[in-house]
Design an enzyme around this catalytic site. Structure first.
Site, PDB file in Angstrom:
ATOM      1  N   ARG A 105       0.882  -1.182   0.000  1.00 59.77           N
ATOM      2  CA  ARG A 105       0.000   0.000   0.000  1.00 59.77           C
ATOM      3  C   ARG A 105       0.909   1.218   0.000  1.00 59.77           C
ATOM      4  O   ARG A 105       1.742   1.388   0.892  1.00 59.77           O
ATOM      5  CB  ARG A 105      -0.894  -0.013   1.237  1.00 59.77           C
ATOM      6  CG  ARG A 105      -1.581   1.325   1.470  1.00 59.77           C
ATOM      7  CD  ARG A 105      -2.701   1.248   2.479  1.00 59.77           C
ATOM      8  NE  ARG A 105      -3.845   0.548   1.912  1.00 59.77           N
ATOM      9  CZ  ARG A 105      -5.059   0.562   2.454  1.00 59.77           C
ATOM     10  NH1 ARG A 105      -5.287   1.208   3.578  1.00 59.77           N
ATOM     11  NH2 ARG A 105      -6.060  -0.076   1.876  1.00 59.77           N
ATOM     12  N   HIS A 132      -7.391   0.909  -6.411  1.00 60.98           N
ATOM     13  CA  HIS A 132      -7.570   0.014  -5.256  1.00 60.98           C
ATOM     14  C   HIS A 132      -8.226  -1.276  -5.769  1.00 60.98           C
ATOM     15  O   HIS A 132      -9.384  -1.574  -5.462  1.00 60.98           O
ATOM     16  CB  HIS A 132      -8.431   0.700  -4.189  1.00 60.98           C
ATOM     17  CG  HIS A 132      -8.353   0.068  -2.836  1.00 60.98           C
ATOM     18  ND1 HIS A 132      -7.567  -1.038  -2.548  1.00 60.98           N
ATOM     19  CD2 HIS A 132      -8.977   0.383  -1.660  1.00 60.98           C
ATOM     20  CE1 HIS A 132      -7.717  -1.354  -1.273  1.00 60.98           C
ATOM     21  NE2 HIS A 132      -8.558  -0.520  -0.717  1.00 60.98           N
ATOM     22  N   GLN A 135      -9.942  -3.992  -3.360  1.00 60.83           N
ATOM     23  CA  GLN A 135     -11.244  -3.585  -2.836  1.00 60.83           C
ATOM     24  C   GLN A 135     -12.342  -3.890  -3.852  1.00 60.83           C
ATOM     25  O   GLN A 135     -13.416  -4.406  -3.505  1.00 60.83           O
ATOM     26  CB  GLN A 135     -11.233  -2.093  -2.501  1.00 60.83           C
ATOM     27  CG  GLN A 135     -12.572  -1.573  -2.001  1.00 60.83           C
ATOM     28  CD  GLN A 135     -12.963  -2.156  -0.659  1.00 60.83           C
ATOM     29  OE1 GLN A 135     -12.194  -2.125   0.284  1.00 60.83           O
ATOM     30  NE2 GLN A 135     -14.164  -2.707  -0.566  1.00 60.83           N
ATOM     31  N   ASP A 227     -17.337   6.933  -1.076  1.00 59.34           N
ATOM     32  CA  ASP A 227     -16.040   6.830  -0.393  1.00 59.34           C
ATOM     33  C   ASP A 227     -15.787   8.177   0.286  1.00 59.34           C
ATOM     34  O   ASP A 227     -16.515   9.158   0.041  1.00 59.34           O
ATOM     35  CB  ASP A 227     -14.944   6.508  -1.440  1.00 59.34           C
ATOM     36  CG  ASP A 227     -13.558   6.296  -0.823  1.00 59.34           C
ATOM     37  OD1 ASP A 227     -13.459   6.089   0.402  1.00 59.34           O
ATOM     38  OD2 ASP A 227     -12.563   6.349  -1.584  1.00 59.34           O
ATOM     39  N   CYS A 267     -16.310   1.370   0.748  1.00 59.75           N
ATOM     40  CA  CYS A 267     -15.100   0.579   0.998  1.00 59.75           C
ATOM     41  C   CYS A 267     -14.664   0.626   2.449  1.00 59.75           C
ATOM     42  O   CYS A 267     -13.947  -0.258   2.904  1.00 59.75           O
ATOM     43  CB  CYS A 267     -13.980   1.054   0.081  1.00 59.75           C
ATOM     44  SG  CYS A 267     -13.631   2.826   0.238  1.00 59.75           S
ATOM     45  N   ARG A 295     -13.364  -8.944   1.330  1.00 58.69           N
ATOM     46  CA  ARG A 295     -11.942  -8.680   1.073  1.00 58.69           C
ATOM     47  C   ARG A 295     -11.130  -9.961   1.310  1.00 58.69           C
ATOM     48  O   ARG A 295     -10.244 -10.314   0.536  1.00 58.69           O
ATOM     49  CB  ARG A 295     -11.427  -7.571   2.012  1.00 58.69           C
ATOM     50  CG  ARG A 295     -11.990  -6.181   1.766  1.00 58.69           C
ATOM     51  CD  ARG A 295     -11.532  -5.607   0.452  1.00 58.69           C
ATOM     52  NE  ARG A 295     -10.076  -5.526   0.345  1.00 58.69           N
ATOM     53  CZ  ARG A 295      -9.311  -4.525   0.810  1.00 58.69           C
ATOM     54  NH1 ARG A 295      -9.884  -3.488   1.396  1.00 58.69           N
ATOM     55  NH2 ARG A 295      -8.004  -4.541   0.656  1.00 58.69           N
TER      56      ARG A 295
HETATM   57  N1  NVA Z   1      -9.996   6.636  -1.201  1.00 59.19           N
HETATM   58  C1  NVA Z   1      -9.620   6.130   0.107  1.00 59.19           C
HETATM   59  C2  NVA Z   1      -9.857   4.657   0.172  1.00 59.19           C
HETATM   60  C3  NVA Z   1      -9.548   4.039   1.512  1.00 59.19           C
HETATM   61  C4  NVA Z   1      -9.763   2.547   1.522  1.00 59.19           C
HETATM   62  C5  NVA Z   1      -8.170   6.469   0.384  1.00 59.19           C
HETATM   63  O1  NVA Z   1      -7.346   6.349  -0.538  1.00 59.19           O
HETATM   64  O2  NVA Z   1      -7.851   6.862   1.501  1.00 59.19           O
HETATM   65  N1   CP Z   2     -11.146  -0.440   2.424  1.00 56.82           N
HETATM   66  C1   CP Z   2      -9.865  -0.486   2.855  1.00 56.82           C
HETATM   67  O1   CP Z   2      -8.913  -0.662   2.084  1.00 56.82           O
HETATM   68  O2   CP Z   2      -9.719  -0.366   4.198  1.00 56.82           O
HETATM   69  P1   CP Z   2      -8.352  -0.147   4.985  1.00 56.82           P
HETATM   70  O3   CP Z   2      -7.846   1.217   4.632  1.00 56.82           O
HETATM   71  O4   CP Z   2      -8.738  -0.277   6.432  1.00 56.82           O
HETATM   72  O5   CP Z   2      -7.381  -1.208   4.568  1.00 56.82           O
END
Ligand code: NVA
Ligand code: CP
Length: 308
Positions: A105, A132, A135, A227, A267, A295
């Protein structure tokens, strides 16, 4: 099987429609009888590297690897030498000697491309600023579970044209779904990803369209998705975004525009009172915790496909 040709999961564009079908079919099978797969990753080590916070991604990958009989290594960039300037390209070449795959990540999407090019193990994108994909595998599994199919279903995404919007456009296009993205004009999706998703949709009978009015975009939808207004890395813009996105909150009135049997997806993490009201996310149309559970199953299928 077509899925055998997948080397990495950087975006969902690595998948063909049939590879996605195979992957989600396997995910359903893994969910139905997890015990049949408990040696699926026997002897395999999977590194899980986080440069941003995570609850679901971290836990579902860690638990998923264990449930498949493999060994997960949780790594935080601040603890590794990359935090002190060791090049990523050196790091991934070293990692390739120790582990069988890397889930990461990170921020810039180019980082996962660099890792895939420099290393010799599968790279799984656990979220970048632009995509992502893991997800959306879970999201599509959830849609399929609820409706028995993905093809022809309309998913309206309301909010920021971010990583979620991008991966939903690609995954929806591969699925023959109709994906509507409703965002404030200044926060719409990236044009090149939209165009590629459109080309994909043309091959599957789906469609990808951009809207500015969330009420019109939600009309007759099967799925309403939202989101956060400010993603990880955009904390400094959070207050400004609450103002800019005020008309893009998913509330009960907006859900009324969708079909009566429509579901609500997010998500997570969610901010009640910002992108969604509590009565919607905690209400009867919300399946966000089934979605979060998925997930685990979807990623187990992904790791089996890449590694077994
Ligand atoms: N768009 C959000 C998704 C988190 C799972 C982010 O990137 O923080
Ligand atoms: N939806 C998602 O990726 O959650 P986290 O940021 O908790 O991993």
């Amino acid at each position: 099987m077509t899925t055998k040709t997948i080397n990495h999961l950087l975006t969902l564009e690595e998948l063909t429609p049939s590879a996605l079908d195979d992957l989600l079919g396997l995910a359903a099978e893994v969910k139905r009888q997890p015990e049949a797969f408990q040696s699926g990753l026997a002897g395999k080590k999977v590194a899980l590297l986080f440069e941003k916070a995570s609850t679901r991604t971290r836990m579902s990958f860690e638990v998923g690897v264990v449930e498949l009989g493999g060994y997960p290594l949780f790594l935080s960039s601040s603890d590794l030498q990359i935090g002190r300037g060791e090049p990523l390209t050196d790091t991934i070449q070293v990692m390739s000697r120790y582990v069988d795959a890397l889930m990461i990540r990170t921020y810039a999407h180019e980082t996962v491309e660099t890792l895939a090019a420099a290393g010799s193990i599968p790279i799984i994108n656990g979220l970048t600023d632009s995509h992502h994909p893991c997800q959306v595998l879970a999201d599509l599994l959830t849609v399929e579970e609820v409706f028995g199919t993905r093809t022809g279903k309309t998913l309206t995404y309301i909010g920021d044209g971010n990583n979620m919007a991008h991966s939903l456009m690609i995954g929806g296009a591969l699925s023959g779904m109709h994906i509507r993205i409703a965002s404030p004009e200044a926060y719409t999706v990236e044009t090149d990803i939209f165009e590629r998703a459109n080309e994909l949709a043309a091959t599957t009978g789906g469609s990808v369209t951009l809207w500015q009015d969330p009420v019109v975009a939600a009309s007759g939808a099967d799925v309403i998705y939202t989101d956060v207004f400010a993603s990880m890395g955009q904390e400094a813009e959070a207050a400004e975004r609450v103002t800019q996105f005020a008309a893009f909150q998913v509330d009960a009135a907006l859900m009324q525009q969708a079909k009566s049997e429509a579901i609500f997806l997010h998500c997570l993490p969610a901010h009640r009172g910002e992108e969604v009201t509590a009565d919607v996310i905690d209400g009867p149309q919300s399946v966000v915790f089934d979605q979060a559970e998925n997930r685990l199953h979807a990623q187990k299928a992904l790791m089996l496909t890449l590694l077994a």
